[in-house]
Design an enzyme around this catalytic site. Structure first.
Site, PDB file in Angstrom:
ATOM      1  N   ASN A   1      52.462  71.606  11.311  1.00  0.00           N
ATOM      2  CA  ASN A   1      51.336  70.898  11.927  1.00  0.00           C
ATOM      3  C   ASN A   1      51.750  70.360  13.285  1.00  0.00           C
ATOM      4  OD1 ASN A   1      49.000  70.792   9.900  1.00  0.00           O
ATOM      5  ND2 ASN A   1      50.837  70.365   8.664  1.00  0.00           N
ATOM      6  N   GLU A   2      51.540  71.181  14.277  1.00  0.00           N
ATOM      7  CA  GLU A   2      51.972  70.872  15.634  1.00  0.00           C
ATOM      8  C   GLU A   2      51.094  69.776  16.240  1.00  0.00           C
ATOM      9  OE1 GLU A   2      54.679  71.868  16.335  1.00  0.00           O
ATOM     10  OE2 GLU A   2      55.005  74.024  16.310  1.00  0.00           O
ATOM     11  N   PRO A   3      51.531  69.204  17.369  1.00  0.00           N
ATOM     12  CA  PRO A   3      50.737  68.172  18.029  1.00  0.00           C
ATOM     13  C   PRO A   3      49.267  68.588  18.147  1.00  0.00           C
ATOM     14  CG  PRO A   3      52.822  68.428  19.154  1.00  0.00           C
ATOM     15  CD  PRO A   3      52.792  69.473  18.087  1.00  0.00           C
TER      16      PRO A   3
END
Ligand code: GLP
Length: 699
Positions: A226-228
């Protein structure tokens, strides 16, 4: 053993609507709101000193944090954070609790639903679970697992697929039935991804939800992938990987270009629905992001920060990963501290940096108004005296004599003057590390007449690009064609086998031994070229090719007694007066950390012969986070020419996928830091810290 209420189903109690879990959530929400309203820059009113002097906490990991009283420390840490001495100790503690959970549930005929993670972080946990299975009869027949994520586009049998990782690291070694294993499928066609993700969520629900989700943390603060930008209610989905994440995976994939661009990941929402969350982090490269996630604002830019709002979430970290937390970094802000010399230096450096004022310009009010008035009060000294004392302490770390200055008074010098010349052993985990960390210092040591031995602990062959090996093989073939002599003819088969092995493994495959050997030899040449830039001769270098590296790959290395014995032999044969070494606070799965462990274990085997003085051991930092000013015991200034020379040495590593050319910028930054503290202005500085063996990680 009684299990924490959030993990064991408890009979319904009418007044609470029958749901203990909900009750914990409710209480914890109150708890979280309270924490969020606190001004974290304010000085605390009460004191909780225990964990600052003795950082290790071995409390229950899987416990409901929602019912706790808010402690002073938690005014900064908004999620419960347990700090263990090292990753092995932390993983063993967690494995024991997971085992207890599985046993308790299995005894009642019930499944345990575990959410699992990949990456190097959970490897020691999986090793311990395997040990518990083999040696203590822990069975996984009643365990269902859901993995967090999978690279998109990688077939299951790809060496870097998470499917393969989980088989290798856990599933192949325990008795879990295959149909109880769930991992997102990175090979579903694009148009089927959405349904696949929906189905994954449905399967978790059908299994009764996740009892426990294990997490690592990426440098972008991601959990799973879950990237930025990932919202706190995001579901399982396809995601594009961040540049930093791809760079971090570059070593696994032999270059960033080979790292997949997307992945399927459980969403933040999916993860937060687990009844219990444990986020693990090891090594000082994780220190900054651990602090942000634990102490910073909750934000979708750092998905791990959403754990702050979960009723039963724990950060489980080693000392290196905890080192940026306020209670360790600025302990005087959290509670009373013992104002010994090291603590004073740290606080004065911090104050000077915070106020952007040189140390000698700090006044009493600066101390009082910034929460370090106690420092002055503890000795009833004025700022003026404390300033001078600590200015001198920093000043005395600076020396142009890393091997000691012959004939000089040693009272305030970092390194002793005798014997002279010294026998100086420099250990470099991978060949480029020593140049990155101390290229300028190597040159000085040699120039000042010491007997320097630069020992490359591992061959570093995994970092060498295919093209370097291909070029060598192609040149051989060209020679055969142009020279036509029988002498070269015999090389055809060898060159052909190198080219076909590299072709056969494809973009991401694993090099066979012959290719690794060739790559290692190419690197040897480059390491020697770099050595000569730093004034060393052929016989001043030695290559150990430690077996743990030759037999392993990134994130999956395992240290063996043979590695330790190799280093032990070097120490015995060379009998150094000083040793330079790195890797003490690195990610424990990295070649640097394992090389350090090999050294520290070998150190314990050193014969305790009172006739020979114990060598001084200096720590340097290669690719890892640099030392902070207050941590430095010896600072070696470099002129612009010396810095250029260091860069030239690093540039010799032409075949390496990711030679670290930022090293010189870090040396310049440190010089600027010293300058700002009021020291002389140098072009660049290389820094060292004295190693205290008692602090060494246990083997
Ligand atoms: C990847 C994984 C994460 C993991 C992270 C950190 O991004 N998808 O689940 O936490 O890497 O990896 P490591 O544990 O190797 O530092």
């Amino acid at each position: 053993m009684a299990w924490p209420p959030s993990l064991v189903e408890t009979p319904a109690t009418p007044e609470k609507g029958g749901d203990v879990y909900e009750e914990i959530c409710r209480r914890s929400k109150l708890h979280c709101v309270t924490i969020r309203n606190i001004d974290t820059t304010a000085r605390p009113l009460q004191h909780t000193p225990a964990s600052m002097t003795n950082p290790d906490e071995t409390g229950r990991i899987l416990e409901a944090s929602g019912q706790k009283q808010l402690t002073q420390r938690e005014r900064f840490e908004k999620v419960r954070t347990l700090v263990h001495r090292d990753s092995d100790a932390a993983s063993a503690a967690l494995a024991a609790e997971i085992a207890a959970l599985i046993r308790e549930r299995s005894a009642a005929g019930r499944q345990t639903v575990l959410g699992l993670a990949t990456g190097s972080t959970p490897v020691p946990l999986y090793r311990e679970l395997i040990r518990l299975h083999r040696e203590e009869g822990l069975s996984f027949t009643h365990v269902t697992t859901f993995n967090l994520d999978e690279y998109y586009g990688l077939p299951r049998d790809h060496p870097e697929s998470y499917y393969r990782f989980m088989q290798d690291q856990l599933f192949d070694h325990v008795d879990i039935p295959e149909h109880q294993i769930n991992i997102p499928d990175g090979t579903v066609p694009l148009e089927a991804v959405y349904d696949h993700c929906l189905d994954y969520e449905r399967r978790i629900e059908e299994a009764g939800g996740l009892d426990l989700q294990i997490l690592g943390i990426g440098r972008t603060g991601h959990i799973g992938f879950n990237e930025p930008g990932s919202a706190n209610d995001s579901p399982t989905r396809m995601i594009t990987l961040d540049r930093v994440t791809r760079q971090d995976a570059a070593a696994d994939f032999m270059g960033v270009a080979n790292v997949p661009r997307s992945a399927i990941t459980m969403g933040v929402g999916t993860i937060l629905e687990a009844r219990c969350l444990v986020l693990m982090a090891w090594g000082n490269n994780k220190a900054a992001i651990v602090r942000e996630a634990a102490e910073g604002r909750m934000t979708d830019q750092i998905s791990a920060s959403f754990l702050q709002n979960h009723p039963n979430a724990t950060f489980l970290v080693d000392r290196a990963a905890a080192s940026n937390l306020t209670r360790f970094r600025f302990p005087w802000l959290v509670g009373p501290v013992e104002w010994d010399a090291a603590m004073k230096k740290r606080a004065v450096v911090w104050l000077s940096q915070k106020l952007e004022k040189p140390i000698l310009k700090l006044v009493d009010e600066d101390y009082n108004e910034n929460g370090v008035g106690e420092l002055l009060a503890s000795t009833s000294e004025a700022a003026y005296e404390v300033n001078i004392d600590n200015f001198n302490r920093v000043q005395r770390t600076i020396t142009g004599w890393p091997g000691g200055k012959p004939g000089a008074d040693d009272t305030n010098r970092p390194e002793r003057s005798t014997p002279f010349p010294k026998r100086i052993l420099i250990l470099s985990p991978e060949p480029a590390d020593a140049y990155i960390g101390m290229g300028g210092t190597i040159d000085r040591l040699k120039e000042q007449g010491h007997y320097v031995k630069l020992v490359f602990q591992t061959s570093g062959n995994l970092r060498v690009a295919d093209i370097a090996a291909l070029n060598f093989a192609r040149i051989l073939l060209e020679m055969v064609q142009t020279d036509q002599s029988a002498e070269w003819e015999s090389q055809t088969a060898y060159a052909g086998s190198i080219i076909s092995s590299i072709d056969a493994k494809g973009e991401f495959g694993v090099d066979p031994e012959s290719v690794r050997k060739l790559k290692g030899l190419i690197l040897r040449g480059e390491a020697r070229d770099a050595a000569s830039v730093c004034g060393l001769k052929y016989h001043d270098t030695r290559f150990l090719d430690l077996p743990f590296y030759e037999q392993g790959r990134y994130r999956r290395f395992r240290l063996d007694q043979a590695d330790v014995e190799n280093i032990s032999r070097v120490l015995d044969e060379f009998a150094p007066d000083s040793v330079f070494v790195t890797g003490d606070a690195s990610d424990p799965s990295s070649p640097q950390a394992l090389s350090f462990k090999a050294f520290s274990n070998a150190w314990k085997m050193l014969k305790n012969d009172s006739t020979t003085p114990v060598p001084n051991v200096w720590l340097y930092r290669g690719r890892d986070r640099s030392f902070e000013a207050h941590e430095i015991d010896m600072a070696i200034p470099m002129s612009p020419d010396q810095l250029d020379q260091k860069v030239e040495a690093i540039r010799k590593f032409m075949s390496v996928n990711d030679a670290d050319l930022n090293a010189s910028a870090r040396n310049q930054e440190l010089a600027a830091t010293y300058d700002a503290l009021g020291m002389a202005e140098y072009e660049a500085i290389e820094a060292f810290r004295r190693w205290v063996p008692e602090d060494a990680a246990e083997g």
